[in-house]
Design a protein around this motif. Structure first.
Motif, PDB file in Angstrom:
ATOM      1  N   SER A 234      32.347  -3.566 -21.438  1.00  0.00           N
ATOM      2  CA  SER A 234      32.712  -4.125 -22.732  1.00  0.00           C
ATOM      3  C   SER A 234      31.571  -3.904 -23.716  1.00  0.00           C
ATOM      4  O   SER A 234      30.458  -3.501 -23.332  1.00  0.00           O
ATOM      5  N   ASN A 235      31.815  -4.196 -24.995  1.00  0.00           N
ATOM      6  CA  ASN A 235      30.759  -4.051 -26.003  1.00  0.00           C
ATOM      7  C   ASN A 235      29.563  -4.934 -25.675  1.00  0.00           C
ATOM      8  O   ASN A 235      28.405  -4.531 -25.851  1.00  0.00           O
ATOM      9  N   LEU A 236      29.822  -6.154 -25.206  1.00  0.00           N
ATOM     10  CA  LEU A 236      28.726  -7.061 -24.860  1.00  0.00           C
ATOM     11  C   LEU A 236      27.906  -6.499 -23.710  1.00  0.00           C
ATOM     12  O   LEU A 236      26.663  -6.542 -23.732  1.00  0.00           O
ATOM     13  N   GLN A 237      28.572  -5.977 -22.698  1.00  0.00           N
ATOM     14  CA  GLN A 237      27.864  -5.410 -21.545  1.00  0.00           C
ATOM     15  C   GLN A 237      27.065  -4.175 -21.953  1.00  0.00           C
ATOM     16  O   GLN A 237      25.942  -3.971 -21.468  1.00  0.00           O
ATOM     17  N   ILE A 238      27.629  -3.358 -22.831  1.00  0.00           N
ATOM     18  CA  ILE A 238      26.910  -2.174 -23.309  1.00  0.00           C
ATOM     19  C   ILE A 238      25.692  -2.600 -24.113  1.00  0.00           C
ATOM     20  O   ILE A 238      24.606  -2.019 -23.986  1.00  0.00           O
ATOM     21  N   ALA A 239      25.853  -3.611 -24.945  1.00  0.00           N
ATOM     22  CA  ALA A 239      24.735  -4.110 -25.745  1.00  0.00           C
ATOM     23  C   ALA A 239      23.596  -4.582 -24.851  1.00  0.00           C
ATOM     24  O   ALA A 239      22.418  -4.272 -25.096  1.00  0.00           O
ATOM     25  N   ASP A 240      23.938  -5.318 -23.795  1.00  0.00           N
ATOM     26  CA  ASP A 240      22.916  -5.795 -22.860  1.00  0.00           C
ATOM     27  C   ASP A 240      22.228  -4.636 -22.144  1.00  0.00           C
ATOM     28  O   ASP A 240      21.006  -4.647 -21.946  1.00  0.00           O
ATOM     29  N   ALA A 241      23.016  -3.612 -21.773  1.00  0.00           N
ATOM     30  CA  ALA A 241      22.463  -2.486 -21.026  1.00  0.00           C
ATOM     31  C   ALA A 241      21.534  -1.632 -21.871  1.00  0.00           C
ATOM     32  O   ALA A 241      20.540  -1.095 -21.369  1.00  0.00           O
ATOM     33  N   LEU A 242      21.834  -1.507 -23.165  1.00  0.00           N
ATOM     34  CA  LEU A 242      21.073  -0.600 -24.024  1.00  0.00           C
ATOM     35  C   LEU A 242      20.122  -1.325 -24.973  1.00  0.00           C
ATOM     36  O   LEU A 242      19.430  -0.674 -25.763  1.00  0.00           O
ATOM     37  N   GLY A 243      20.110  -2.645 -24.922  1.00  0.00           N
ATOM     38  CA  GLY A 243      19.212  -3.387 -25.805  1.00  0.00           C
ATOM     39  C   GLY A 243      19.639  -3.341 -27.252  1.00  0.00           C
ATOM     40  O   GLY A 243      18.798  -3.321 -28.166  1.00  0.00           O
ATOM     41  N   LEU A 244      20.960  -3.338 -27.496  1.00  0.00           N
ATOM     42  CA  LEU A 244      21.501  -3.303 -28.841  1.00  0.00           C
ATOM     43  C   LEU A 244      22.240  -4.598 -29.136  1.00  0.00           C
ATOM     44  O   LEU A 244      22.488  -5.407 -28.243  1.00  0.00           O
ATOM     45  N   THR A 245      22.604  -4.812 -30.391  1.00  0.00           N
ATOM     46  CA  THR A 245      23.450  -5.943 -30.728  1.00  0.00           C
ATOM     47  C   THR A 245      24.912  -5.563 -30.478  1.00  0.00           C
ATOM     48  O   THR A 245      25.269  -4.381 -30.481  1.00  0.00           O
ATOM     49  N   GLN A 246      25.733  -6.564 -30.269  1.00  0.00           N
ATOM     50  CA  GLN A 246      27.147  -6.298 -30.030  1.00  0.00           C
ATOM     51  C   GLN A 246      27.783  -5.641 -31.255  1.00  0.00           C
ATOM     52  O   GLN A 246      28.628  -4.754 -31.131  1.00  0.00           O
ATOM     53  N   ALA A 247      27.371  -6.064 -32.448  1.00  0.00           N
ATOM     54  CA  ALA A 247      27.902  -5.471 -33.681  1.00  0.00           C
ATOM     55  C   ALA A 247      27.517  -3.995 -33.779  1.00  0.00           C
ATOM     56  O   ALA A 247      28.311  -3.162 -34.226  1.00  0.00           O
ATOM     57  N   ASN A 248      26.293  -3.682 -33.358  1.00  0.00           N
ATOM     58  CA  ASN A 248      25.838  -2.292 -33.402  1.00  0.00           C
ATOM     59  C   ASN A 248      26.643  -1.430 -32.444  1.00  0.00           C
ATOM     60  O   ASN A 248      27.011  -0.291 -32.769  1.00  0.00           O
ATOM     61  N   VAL A 249      26.922  -1.970 -31.271  1.00  0.00           N
ATOM     62  CA  VAL A 249      27.716  -1.224 -30.297  1.00  0.00           C
ATOM     63  C   VAL A 249      29.125  -0.988 -30.829  1.00  0.00           C
ATOM     64  O   VAL A 249      29.669   0.118 -30.724  1.00  0.00           O
ATOM     65  N   LYS A 250      29.732  -2.015 -31.410  1.00  0.00           N
ATOM     66  CA  LYS A 250      31.084  -1.872 -31.957  1.00  0.00           C
ATOM     67  C   LYS A 250      31.121  -0.785 -33.018  1.00  0.00           C
ATOM     68  O   LYS A 250      32.049   0.035 -33.056  1.00  0.00           O
ATOM     69  N   SER A 251      30.099  -0.759 -33.874  1.00  0.00           N
ATOM     70  CA  SER A 251      30.019   0.270 -34.912  1.00  0.00           C
ATOM     71  C   SER A 251      29.896   1.659 -34.307  1.00  0.00           C
ATOM     72  O   SER A 251      30.551   2.617 -34.755  1.00  0.00           O
ATOM     73  N   ARG A 252      29.077   1.797 -33.263  1.00  0.00           N
ATOM     74  CA  ARG A 252      28.889   3.092 -32.619  1.00  0.00           C
ATOM     75  C   ARG A 252      30.172   3.555 -31.918  1.00  0.00           C
ATOM     76  O   ARG A 252      30.505   4.738 -31.960  1.00  0.00           O
ATOM     77  N   VAL A 253      30.872   2.622 -31.276  1.00  0.00           N
ATOM     78  CA  VAL A 253      32.133   2.987 -30.614  1.00  0.00           C
ATOM     79  C   VAL A 253      33.133   3.496 -31.640  1.00  0.00           C
ATOM     80  O   VAL A 253      33.802   4.511 -31.425  1.00  0.00           O
ATOM     81  N   ASN A 254      33.253   2.800 -32.760  1.00  0.00           N
ATOM     82  CA  ASN A 254      34.177   3.239 -33.808  1.00  0.00           C
ATOM     83  C   ASN A 254      33.809   4.619 -34.337  1.00  0.00           C
ATOM     84  O   ASN A 254      34.685   5.459 -34.598  1.00  0.00           O
ATOM     85  N   ARG A 255      32.506   4.868 -34.481  1.00  0.00           N
ATOM     86  CA  ARG A 255      32.051   6.177 -34.970  1.00  0.00           C
ATOM     87  C   ARG A 255      32.354   7.272 -33.943  1.00  0.00           C
ATOM     88  O   ARG A 255      32.751   8.386 -34.303  1.00  0.00           O
ATOM     89  N   ILE A 256      32.188   6.954 -32.666  1.00  0.00           N
ATOM     90  CA  ILE A 256      32.493   7.915 -31.602  1.00  0.00           C
ATOM     91  C   ILE A 256      33.974   8.285 -31.633  1.00  0.00           C
ATOM     92  O   ILE A 256      34.347   9.458 -31.556  1.00  0.00           O
ATOM     93  N   LEU A 257      34.836   7.285 -31.746  1.00  0.00           N
ATOM     94  CA  LEU A 257      36.276   7.540 -31.783  1.00  0.00           C
ATOM     95  C   LEU A 257      36.643   8.418 -32.972  1.00  0.00           C
ATOM     96  O   LEU A 257      37.459   9.341 -32.855  1.00  0.00           O
ATOM     97  N   THR A 258      36.031   8.145 -34.116  1.00  0.00           N
ATOM     98  CA  THR A 258      36.316   8.936 -35.309  1.00  0.00           C
ATOM     99  C   THR A 258      35.867  10.377 -35.135  1.00  0.00           C
ATOM    100  O   THR A 258      36.610  11.324 -35.443  1.00  0.00           O
ATOM    101  N   ARG A 259      34.672  10.573 -34.622  1.00  0.00           N
ATOM    102  CA  ARG A 259      34.142  11.936 -34.456  1.00  0.00           C
ATOM    103  C   ARG A 259      34.946  12.745 -33.449  1.00  0.00           C
ATOM    104  O   ARG A 259      35.095  13.969 -33.606  1.00  0.00           O
ATOM    105  N   LEU A 260      35.458  12.076 -32.418  1.00  0.00           N
ATOM    106  CA  LEU A 260      36.189  12.782 -31.376  1.00  0.00           C
ATOM    107  C   LEU A 260      37.688  12.849 -31.652  1.00  0.00           C
ATOM    108  O   LEU A 260      38.434  13.449 -30.885  1.00  0.00           O
ATOM    109  N   GLY A 261      38.138  12.232 -32.749  1.00  0.00           N
ATOM    110  CA  GLY A 261      39.543  12.270 -33.098  1.00  0.00           C
ATOM    111  C   GLY A 261      40.418  11.502 -32.133  1.00  0.00           C
ATOM    112  O   GLY A 261      41.538  11.913 -31.830  1.00  0.00           O
ATOM    113  N   LEU A 262      39.916  10.367 -31.643  1.00  0.00           N
ATOM    114  CA  LEU A 262      40.631   9.558 -30.653  1.00  0.00           C
ATOM    115  C   LEU A 262      41.054   8.235 -31.269  1.00  0.00           C
ATOM    116  O   LEU A 262      40.497   7.797 -32.283  1.00  0.00           O
TER     117      LEU A 262
END
Length: 235
Positions: A183-211
């Motif tokens: 989940s976003n929370l688990q990813i945030a904990d694993a990478l030392g990021l905030t949950q909001a930052n992870v959510k933003s990165r996931v959205n950007r990944i989906l946009t770049r990959l056309g998913l």
């Protein structure tokens, strides 16, 4: 504020058991139930739940068709409910169809009760629930499907794989963890990021990959060989 849940299953005992599990949580509340897909559509439109916990194999209208109708015929301006599908390993074809219909989570019927509560919270928060034991079966089956059905886009597989190269190193790390079902929370904990930052990165990944969603991102990551194949369940 409690997460409002609609339960859909053709077995009354199952609905009663699910209600007991969910209503024990202070942040979850069952607002209604339905015994088939037709009742599920009517109840969803009437009760406007946050999450629909949907069985797939029911008499009359299946959970797949009910999911499609709830999400495509939603009569209100606010977003439709998120659909969490209950499945078993021997019903993979229903899982695939439910994914294409817009379901955002998949949970095995024999999952621990705490996992059900967690899954409801995850999908209510706008994330996909990717149980690894279900994901590897999705990957196997979707590998044999036309690309348009897998990713919901006409972009060729080679083109989508090539777009992965446009991701930053951190975005690639996030994609791999998404593919592992975190989940976003688990990813945030694993990478030392905030949950909001992870959510933003996931959205950007989906946009770049056309998913469209995290499920498709996980499938693409596995197709591209970004992480080892998930081990199969022993029989």
């Amino acid at each position: 504020m409690s997460i409002r849940v609609l339960l859909v299953d053709d077995q009354e005992m199952v609905r009663a058991a699910l209600r007991a599990v969910i209503d024990r949580r202070e942040d979850l509340c069952v607002v209604g139930d339905a015994a088939d897909g037709g009742q599920a559509v009517d109840a969803a439109f009437r009760l406007r739940p946050d999450v629909v916990v949907m069985d797939v194999r029911m008499p009359g209208m299946t959970g797949v068709e009910a999911t499609r109708r709830i999400l495509t015929e939603w009569p209100y301006d606010d977003p439709p409910p998120r659909v969490l599908v209950l499945t078993t390993f021997d019903l993979d074809e229903y899982v695939h169809s439910a994914l294409r219909a817009g379901a955002c989570g998949f949970l095995l019927k024999n999952s621990p009760t705490d996992q059900l509560a967690h899954a409801i919270r995850v999908v209510a928060g706008g994330e996909a629930m990717l149980a690894p034991s279900v994901t590897h079966r999705l990957i196997d089956a979707f590998a044999a499907l036309p690309i348009g059905l897998v990713a919901g886009t006409p972009t060729p597989a080679s083109g989508r794989h090539g777009l992965i190269g446009s991701l930053t190193e951190r975005e690639l790390e996030v994609l791999i963890l998404v593919a592992r079902g975190l989940s976003n929370l688990q990813i945030a904990d694993a990478l030392g990021l905030t949950q909001a930052n992870v959510k933003s990165r996931v959205n950007r990944i989906l946009t770049r990959l056309g998913l469209d969603n995290r499920v498709q991102a996980a499938l693409l990551a596995h197709e591209a060989g970004l992480l080892p194949p998930l081990p199969h369940e022993e029989t």
